[in-house]
Design a protein around this motif. Structure first.
Motif, PDB file in Angstrom:
ATOM      1  N   TYR A 844      10.114  36.822 -80.518  1.00 34.79           N
ATOM      2  CA  TYR A 844      10.954  35.857 -79.824  1.00 34.79           C
ATOM      3  C   TYR A 844      10.107  34.768 -79.188  1.00 34.79           C
ATOM      4  N   ARG A 845       8.927  35.160 -78.628  1.00 34.39           N
ATOM      5  CA  ARG A 845       8.073  34.176 -77.962  1.00 34.39           C
ATOM      6  C   ARG A 845       7.541  33.172 -78.976  1.00 34.39           C
ATOM      7  N   GLU A 846       7.206  33.687 -80.146  1.00 33.93           N
ATOM      8  CA  GLU A 846       6.690  32.795 -81.190  1.00 33.93           C
ATOM      9  C   GLU A 846       7.751  31.765 -81.559  1.00 33.93           C
ATOM     10  N   CYS A 847       9.008  32.198 -81.701  1.00 34.51           N
ATOM     11  CA  CYS A 847      10.105  31.272 -82.055  1.00 34.51           C
ATOM     12  C   CYS A 847      10.280  30.226 -80.971  1.00 34.51           C
ATOM     13  N   VAL A 848      10.169  30.653 -79.708  1.00 32.55           N
ATOM     14  CA  VAL A 848      10.359  29.720 -78.604  1.00 32.55           C
ATOM     15  C   VAL A 848       9.223  28.705 -78.591  1.00 32.55           C
ATOM     16  N   GLU A 849       7.986  29.181 -78.822  1.00 28.90           N
ATOM     17  CA  GLU A 849       6.849  28.269 -78.801  1.00 28.90           C
ATOM     18  C   GLU A 849       6.916  27.276 -79.944  1.00 28.90           C
ATOM     19  N   ARG A 850       7.292  27.730 -81.120  1.00 25.86           N
ATOM     20  CA  ARG A 850       7.348  26.847 -82.281  1.00 25.86           C
ATOM     21  C   ARG A 850       8.615  25.969 -82.278  1.00 25.86           C
ATOM     22  N   GLN A 851       9.668  26.444 -81.525  1.00 20.41           N
ATOM     23  CA  GLN A 851      10.964  25.732 -81.469  1.00 20.41           C
ATOM     24  C   GLN A 851      11.525  25.469 -82.872  1.00 20.41           C
ATOM     25  N   GLU A 852      11.378  26.512 -83.714  1.00 17.49           N
ATOM     26  CA  GLU A 852      11.949  26.442 -85.064  1.00 17.49           C
ATOM     27  C   GLU A 852      12.264  27.856 -85.499  1.00 17.49           C
ATOM     28  N   ILE A 877      18.283  24.652 -78.725  1.00 16.97           N
ATOM     29  CA  ILE A 877      17.521  23.797 -77.819  1.00 16.97           C
ATOM     30  C   ILE A 877      18.470  22.926 -77.031  1.00 16.97           C
ATOM     31  N   SER A 878      18.311  22.873 -75.708  1.00 19.09           N
ATOM     32  CA  SER A 878      19.115  22.030 -74.827  1.00 19.09           C
ATOM     33  C   SER A 878      18.182  21.314 -73.881  1.00 19.09           C
ATOM     34  N   GLU A 879      18.235  19.940 -73.967  1.00 26.01           N
ATOM     35  CA  GLU A 879      17.385  19.102 -73.129  1.00 26.01           C
ATOM     36  C   GLU A 879      15.913  19.488 -73.245  1.00 26.01           C
ATOM     37  N   GLY A 880      15.469  19.716 -74.493  1.00 33.61           N
ATOM     38  CA  GLY A 880      14.067  19.981 -74.793  1.00 33.61           C
ATOM     39  C   GLY A 880      13.615  21.399 -74.525  1.00 33.61           C
ATOM     40  N   ARG A 881      14.493  22.260 -74.108  1.00 35.31           N
ATOM     41  CA  ARG A 881      14.117  23.633 -73.811  1.00 35.31           C
ATOM     42  C   ARG A 881      14.978  24.585 -74.605  1.00 35.31           C
TER      43      ARG A 881
END
Length: 895
Positions: A844-852, A877-881
């Protein structure tokens, strides 16, 4: 004790019962059928067992039912005959008044023969009178007692029913008598005119044969002379009928020559007579073709009654505007009763002519607008015949009128709008036109023979008025009559006594509507005067045609600061600003036609009135045109609405500020005046629906046209409910734009009291189309989430990058054995243990870091059995996060 409750069950009101009763009486059916229907109606209205009409002979105590509502085998069957003393009717007929019983035994009748025989506890009997003599009774009876006595309305209806039957019965009796008289007159006329003449002619022929066989010739001659006299009388009757029934054109005739020819013919028949015709100059006159017959009759009558050597002189001369013909004889003189025929044209039992000759002369001369004046002396009789002699210039026109006078009379009589009736000395109608039949509520010719008393209310003193009329000879009055059709009318009449002896002319007209209008006008005037004095608001009254003020009340004086002396005489437009005179003139013209209350001029500005100090006061004006006896007036009520206008202006300012605040947003403002239906939109709302600012039609119906048809009924109902309950309004619906698209809006409104009688609702409309579309997308996603064949899950990502299971779908629960309720809100390590949970969280952390999106294999045991999964996780993603992760798992253990 059991009491009757039938009256309570009836559905007929008194008015309905009377209306049906009059409809029954107007029917053209025999009396018995009409009476039976009327009695059935009375039975229904009074709630009794039976209603019957009786015929009573007081001399023999005979009592018989003539018409009844009962059956043949019933207690009050048709034709039932009893001794009068065994009936309740004996009291009714003897006292000539109604008898009312609602519980006979309780009212002291338990031992009476009438109760013992019939057992009727309830009885209402009313006497029926015809030709001023008791005929019988109309009885309403029931076996059961009533809880209380008959009401006044019930007894009045029963009495009214009886009076109508009374009149119908009298009418039938009179019609029968008239029919008999008419038939008798017809038979006698035929016998005298045809049969008698033929028989006399036969007798004469046989008498001539018999006279030839008799030695004394004088006997046969005497019989033959009398027979010839009868034949001559029959011929004169025919001639008299022709004179009365026919008319002809007048012809210019030389009167002297005409009379000389007549005298010569009579001289041939009476050779012993000396007949001289004397006149100086030729005398022209325009006479009818039968004029010679009148002169012939008078000369011949003079010759016949002047002895053995008759001497007759006929003098002709012109008198002022007339021609005078004097016929002098030397006979014993005309009997007084014969002279009465010539002067009055009336034949009575004490004064009658011995033949028809003088009648024939009288009718002919009368048809010339002339007269016959007999003068009787010891030296003989002088008959002076005078006929008018008209100027030549108008002779033809006047002749035409005279020769057709009878036809004109008939046309005038029949076609007159006024009711015309000729009545005899007994007050019975001998002739009447159609208008008279209408006033008295009968069909044509049904009025003939009926007494005027039938049509007047019982309380009307007809006999007194009739005597006054016969004494004075002339009468004018206004009275109420009750027609045979049950309609009460007010008539205005004029009576003239003896238009011909024994017959009197009455001309009348129905003024019911006029009287009703006068009554209404009187009520309006009274109400107008009361309102004028009592009205708290200023009242200005103006002449409807000129606009000049004619009356004001005290409140109007106070408002203007002027006395009534100053105000009265002003034009109504002078009450208002002088620079707006034309606008106010237009306003008053339109306002009088439309009525109601108004606050604004045609240009939209407020109505104002100018006081004596020059102040302008905002007013609301209510205008009504009132028809008064003196003519129509405009009645204007002015109400000071300065405070309301100030509040309106304040509200307008608030609305404008709100409009400015919302400028450029997806929100518009609306304002609805509930009492008038006016709806105003702000420019932002107009732009929201795609129309040019200021083009909205400002009506509630126009607002409804912009609502999507599927939402229209729901929205208008919600708005009207909020207005009715004065509650807040909030709803969502679709508005149609000018480009045929629609947007979703949320509308909110609230009632605002601006101090006027009409409340207002002010609200805003916000475009929520994006929200609705997002909601729709969420709904779509939810549908996919719950119905896909993959195991789906949603992870909530905190700002600290902690991961919590938000929800899983049903497939996930089935494949993993982990329920949503069990793991929702937990971290992966809390849900499946530290070892596997830590590995999952690292992905999950990897997905969040890559944002893809990422895809990876993993092993997660299910029910103790190790299983392989292919998992894909996508960030939201909402407002860049990244604040959500959406994942999908597939079991690939057996692949």
């Amino acid at each position: 004790m059991l009491y009757s409750t039938r009256m309570a069950e009836t559905t007929l009101t008194g008015q309905e019962a009377r209306q049906r009763l009059h409809e029954i009486v107007r029917k053209d059916v025999p009396f018995n059928k009409k009476a039976h229907e009327a009695l059935e109606l009375g039975k229904q209205y009074l709630g009794v067992d039976n209603v019957y009409l009786t015929r009573i002979d007081q001399d023999t105590n005979h009592w018989e039912i003539v018409v009844t509502t009962d059956t043949v085998d019933g207690q009050a069957s048709p034709g039932l005959e009893l001794d009068l003393q065994d009936t309740y009717c004996r009291e009714t007929i003897e006292d000539d008044t109604s008898l009312t019983l609602h519980d006979a035994p309780d009212q002291g009748w338990s031992d009476d023969p009438a109760f013992e025989r019939s057992g009727d506890h309830t009885y209402l009997g009313i006497p029926l009178i015809t030709e001023e003599e008791p005929y019988g009774t109309v009885c309403f009876a029931a076996q059961e007692p009533r809880s209380d006595s008959f009401s006044q309305a019930e007894t009045q209806f029963a009495d009214h029913l009886t009076r109508l039957l009374e009149r119908e019965l009298e009418k039938e009796i009179v019609e029968g008598q008239l029919t008999n008289q008419t038939n008798l007159a017809t038979v006698l006329h035929r016998v005298l005119r045809h049969n008698l003449r033929n028989e006399i002619s036969v007798i004469r022929g046989h008498t001539e044969l018999m006279a030839d066989q008799v030695d004394d010739d004088s006997v046969g001659e005497t019989v033959l002379n009398h027979i010839d006299g009868l034949i001559d009388l029959s011929q004169k009757a025919r001639e008299l009928e022709e004179v009365v029934a026919t008319s002809s054109e007048r012809q210019t005739t030389e009167i002297g020559t005409l009379i000389e020819e007549i005298a010569a013919e009579i001289s041939q028949d009476y050779p012993a007579a000396s007949i001289a015709v004397e006149y100086d100059d030729e005398i022209q006159g325009r006479v009818l073709q039968n004029f010679d017959r009148a002169i012939e009759e008078l000369i011949e009558n003079a010759v016949k009654h002047s002895g053995d050597n008759p001497s007759v002189t006929v003098g002709i001369e012109i008198v002022p505007n007339g021609i005078q013909i004097q016929i002098k004889d030397n006979g014993p003189g005309l009997p007084d009763h014969e002279a009465e025929v010539l002067t009055s044209g009336v034949e009575t039992p004490l004064a009658h002519g011995s033949g028809l000759g003088l009648w024939l002369a009288y009718w002919i001369v009368s048809s010339h607008d002339g007269s016959i004046d007999p003068e009787i002396t010891e030296h003989g009789t002088t008959m002076t015949v005078t006929i008018p002699r008209k100027p030549d210039v108008t002779v033809q026109q006047q002749v035409t009128e005279l020769t057709r006078s009878r036809d004109k009379y008939k046309i005038t009589f029949e076609e007159a709008n006024d009711a015309i009736a000729i009545v005899n000395d007994d007050g019975r109608v001998v002739d009447a036109n159609e208008a008279a039949s209408t006033i008295f509520g009968v069909e044509d010719n049904e009025l003939l023979g009926r007494s005027l008393t039938e049509f007047f209310p019982d309380e009307f003193a007809f006999d007194t008025d009739w005597r006054d009329f016969q004494e004075t000879g002339d009468q004018r009055d206004t009275v109420r009559v009750l027609g045979a059709d049950g309609v009460e009318r007010i008539i205005e009449y004029e009576g003239t006594l003896d238009i011909i002896p024994g017959q009197h002319l009455f001309i009348s007209r129905d003024i019911t509507e006029r009287k009703e209008r006068e009554r209404e006008l009187s009520i309006v005037k009274e109400r107008y005067e009361i309102l004028l004095e009592a009205a708290p608001d200023p009242v200005f009254v103006a002449d409807a045609e000129t606009g000049e003020l004619i009356e004001v009340n005290e409140a109007a004086e106070t408002l203007l600061g002027m006395s009534s002396d100053v105000i009265i005489g002003m034009h109504q437009s002078e009450l208002h600003p002088s620079e707006q005179v034309e606008l106010y003139q237009q306003f008053f013209k339109e306002h009088v036609e439309s009525g109601g209350s108004k606050r604004r001029l045609p240009d939209g500005s407020h109505l104002t009135i100018v006081t004596a100090d020059g102040d302008r006061v905002a007013v609301e004006i209510s205008v009504e045109t009132v028809s008064l006896p003196d003519g129509p007036v405009t009645y204007g009520i002015f109400r000071d609405v300065s405070e309301q206008v100030a509040r309106e202006q304040e509200l307008e300012a608030i609305t404008q500020r709100l409009q400015l605040a919302l400028e450029g947003t997806d929100t518009g403002v609306w304002d609805w005046t509930i009492g008038t239906g006016e709806v105003r939109w702000g420019e932002s709302l107009e732009r929201l629906v795609g129309i040019e600012p200021g083009t909205f039609e400002s009506t509630f119906d126009a607002f409804g046209e912009y609502i999507h048809p599927a939402d229209r009924e729901k929205v208008t109902a919600a708005v009207e409910r909020a207005a009715e309950t004065e509650s807040r309004f909030q709803t969502e619906y679709r508005l149609q734009r000018e480009n045929d698209t629609h947007i979703w809006v949320e509308s909110r409104g609230e009632i605002y009291d601006d101090g006027s009688d009409s409340k207002r609702m002010i609200g805003i409309v916000t475009d929520i189309t994006e929200r609705k579309e997002g909601e729709r997308e969420l709904e779509l996603a939810e549908t996919v989430f719950e119905n896909t064949q993959d195991a789906l899950f949603v992870i909530d990502v905190t700002e600290d990058r902690e991961f919590y299971i938000e929800r899983v779908n049903a497939v996930y629960e089935e494949l993993t054995g982990l329920s949503n309720d069990e793991i929702a809100g937990k971290t992966p390590t809390e849900a499946v243990g530290d070892e596997i949970g830590s590995e999952i969280e690292s992905q999950y952390r990897e997905c969040v870091e890559r944002q893809e999106s990422i895809k990876y294999p993993e092993e997660i045991p299910v029910n103790g059995e190790q299983r392989q999964w292919e998992t894909k996780v996508t960030p939201v993603i909402s407002e860049g996060r990244v604040d959500k992760l959406v994942g999908a798992m597939r079991d690939v253990t057996r692949i």
